[in-house]
Design a protein around this motif. Structure first.
Motif, mmCIF file in Angstrom:
data_model
loop_
_atom_site.group_PDB
_atom_site.id
_atom_site.type_symbol
_atom_site.label_atom_id
_atom_site.label_comp_id
_atom_site.label_asym_id
_atom_site.label_seq_id
_atom_site.Cartn_x
_atom_site.Cartn_y
_atom_site.Cartn_z
ATOM 1 N N UNK A 148 19.449 -4.015 22.838
ATOM 2 C CA UNK A 148 20.205 -2.556 22.894
ATOM 3 C C UNK A 148 20.563 -2.302 21.470
ATOM 4 N N UNK A 149 20.647 -0.972 21.103
ATOM 5 C CA UNK A 149 21.152 -0.717 19.806
ATOM 6 C C UNK A 149 22.285 -0.980 19.313
ATOM 7 N N UNK A 150 22.270 -1.661 18.206
ATOM 8 C CA UNK A 150 23.441 -2.459 17.486
ATOM 9 C C UNK A 150 24.584 -1.623 17.196
ATOM 10 N N UNK A 151 24.579 -0.265 17.322
ATOM 11 C CA UNK A 151 25.943 0.585 17.070
ATOM 12 C C UNK A 151 26.613 0.819 18.458
ATOM 13 N N UNK A 152 25.920 0.343 19.435
ATOM 14 C CA UNK A 152 26.875 0.142 20.604
ATOM 15 C C UNK A 152 27.948 -0.754 20.588
ATOM 16 N N UNK A 153 29.139 -0.367 21.107
ATOM 17 C CA UNK A 153 30.274 -1.499 21.252
ATOM 18 C C UNK A 153 30.201 -2.463 21.888
ATOM 19 N N UNK A 154 30.280 -3.685 21.436
ATOM 20 C CA UNK A 154 29.889 -4.926 22.412
ATOM 21 C C UNK A 154 30.285 -4.866 24.048
ATOM 22 N N UNK A 155 31.612 -4.156 24.398
ATOM 23 C CA UNK A 155 31.700 -4.196 25.788
ATOM 24 C C UNK A 155 30.463 -3.295 26.256
ATOM 25 N N UNK A 156 30.385 -2.082 25.536
ATOM 26 C CA UNK A 156 29.110 -1.306 26.363
ATOM 27 C C UNK A 156 27.947 -1.913 26.379
ATOM 28 N N UNK A 157 27.451 -2.562 25.313
ATOM 29 C CA UNK A 157 26.261 -3.403 25.336
ATOM 30 C C UNK A 157 26.300 -4.581 26.211
ATOM 31 N N UNK A 158 27.368 -5.295 26.471
ATOM 32 C CA UNK A 158 27.457 -6.355 27.195
ATOM 33 C C UNK A 158 27.399 -6.182 28.793
ATOM 34 N N UNK A 159 27.972 -4.967 29.255
ATOM 35 C CA UNK A 159 27.945 -4.565 30.422
ATOM 36 C C UNK A 159 26.593 -4.369 31.291
#
Length: 94
Positions: free
Chosen positions: A52-63
């Protein structure tokens, strides 16, 4: 089913809903003189991004990861990155 795909006497609309071709005649949306062509389009193999793009917030990436989607398709990762950066390959930033 893809838009416009025809199976026997049905055609798929924009939402994938199957419409009876004969019913189109009732609304004058199809005439006996209309020609219906069919073709088979080769499937494009999907390409997954590595992560996932690194710029995503961790909560958005983890969902999605927690929902069983370990990584996006490459075009999705590219679109996410461009949206976050505010850029578009077809249009320069204003």
């Amino acid at each position: 089913m893809p838009v416009g795909a025809i199976h026997e006497r049905f055609i798929a609309d924009r939402n994938g809903k199957m419409i009876d071709i004969e019913k189109l005649k009732e609304f004058d949306a199809r005439r006996d003189t209309d020609e219906i062509k069919t073709r088979i389009v080769a499937r494009i193999q999907p390409h997954l991004a590595n992560e996932w793009p690194a710029q995503l917030a961790p909560s958005v990436r983890d969902a999605p990861i927690q929902s069983g989607i370990p990584c996006p398709y490459q075009h999705q990762a590219d679109a996410i990155s461009k949206a976050i950066e505010g850029t578009d390959k077809d249009r320069p930033p204003e």
